[in-house]
Motif scaffolding. Structure first.
Motif, short mmCIF file in Angstrom:
data_model
loop_
_atom_site.label_atom_id
_atom_site.label_comp_id
_atom_site.label_asym_id
_atom_site.label_seq_id
_atom_site.Cartn_x
_atom_site.Cartn_y
_atom_site.Cartn_z
N ASP A 1 -12.08 0.27 4.62
CA ASP A 1 -12.51 0.95 5.84
C ASP A 1 -12.99 2.37 5.59
OD1 ASP A 1 -11.75 -1.04 8.00
OD2 ASP A 1 -9.86 -0.87 6.92
N ALA A 2 -12.51 3.02 4.55
CA ALA A 2 -12.89 4.40 4.30
C ALA A 2 -12.50 4.81 2.88
CB ALA A 2 -12.23 5.33 5.31
N VAL B 1 -10.74 7.51 9.37
CA VAL B 1 -9.56 6.65 9.40
C VAL B 1 -9.03 6.60 10.83
CG1 VAL B 1 -7.27 6.21 8.45
CG2 VAL B 1 -9.00 7.34 7.04
N SER C 1 -7.82 0.92 11.00
CA SER C 1 -8.07 0.89 9.56
C SER C 1 -6.98 0.11 8.84
CB SER C 1 -8.14 2.32 9.02
OG SER C 1 -9.20 3.04 9.59
N VAL D 1 -7.67 1.82 2.90
CA VAL D 1 -8.30 3.12 2.62
C VAL D 1 -8.06 3.48 1.16
CG1 VAL D 1 -8.34 5.58 3.19
CG2 VAL D 1 -8.01 3.88 5.01
#
Length: 272
Positions: free
Chosen positions: A145-146, A113, A117, A120
């Motif tokens: 993004d994650a 992150v 970002s 998430v």
């Protein structure tokens, strides 16, 4: 790729014995490796450079010939194995016969992150490996993004979780941190707004479009107990998913898919 199956590794070959031990999380942590099975996951592992070795049965070598060719181009070692060796490596009743030995791909939260970002997914205390893998796959599909696994969670590199991710484990940064408070702190420091799913949330998802245009981290709770009161109270907003039928609630993966899709739609509107 021509392989000599007269010299195939058996279930007693040391390489196979060691690879089979990776079904246990303690061994994965010790050697920082994990094993994946199946065409999608193996292909993704090769393409992203995570795979170091492939193990394949004679029947699977014919079916996945293109994957083996790619492995050869990328200098991934390919080892022929017997059917019994394949069964010792697999945690399923019917094995696909193709496996990749991979280096650990988990990120730290700090690396997964960053200030750029925008979306998430945070799985808190997730215990079901199938759900863990599905959450990764959903995040990959919506362009998140994650994915961060926070608290006492299942290992996202376990065989069932990897299989459920269908290769997405290698496409999106995945982090794991047992300290939920530290995870929340790092997300806030990256400028992310913390949203928590709650049946009694003060914000209806239907009315949250403007809210979702901001960089967001969604918290998704444990399958049985949801999110604790402390996390719910500490979130910037508690969001409820409207249920118009008679269902009492939604399961974890379904709720995550709905929320992440709505965030993705708000964030990326006009970019397609």
């Amino acid at each position: 790729m021509a392989l000599d199956f007269s010299q195939a590794f058996s279930e007693r070959t040391p390489r196979i014995v060691n690879a089979a031990k990776l079904q246990k999380s303690a061994q994965r942590r010790k050697v920082k490796q994990f094993l994946v099975e199946g065409g999608n996951s193996v292909e993704a592992a090769i393409a992203t450079g995570a795979a170091t070795d492939l193990f394949v049965t004679e029947q699977a070598a014919e079916k996945f010939e293109e994957i083996l060719r790619t492995a050869g181009y990328l200098n991934v070692y390919v080892h022929p194995i017997t059917d019994r060796a394949a069964r010792s490596l697999s945690d399923t009743v019917t094995t696909t016969g193709i496996f990749a030995l991979c280096a650990d791909v988990l990120w730290t939260v700090a690396k997964a992150v960053n200030p750029r970002s925008r979306l998430v997914s945070v799985a808190v205390e997730t215990r079901e490996p199938g759900n863990a893998g599905t959450l990764i796959r959903i995040a990959d599909a919506v362009g998140a993004d994650a994915v961060v696994f926070a608290g006492d969670t299942v290992d996202p590199q376990g065989p069932k979780a990897v299989r459920a991710s269908a290769g997405s484990l290698f496409h999106v940064p995945v982090a794991r941190n047992p300290d939920v408070g530290d995870v929340i702190g790092q997300l806030r420091s990256r400028g992310l707004r913390i949203l928590a799913t709650a049946a009694d949330g003060e914000v209806d998802l239907d009315d949250a479009t403007e809210l979702l245009t901001q960089p967001t981290a969604w918290l998704f709770g444990n399958e049985a107990h949801g999110l604790g009161e402390e996390l719910l109270a500490g979130a910037d907003h508690r969001v409820r998913i409207p249920i118009r039928g008679r269902a009492e609630s939604l399961n974890l993966a379904t709720a995550a898919a709905i929320c992440l899709y709505e965030s993705s739609r708000a964030l990326f509107a006009g970019e397609d």
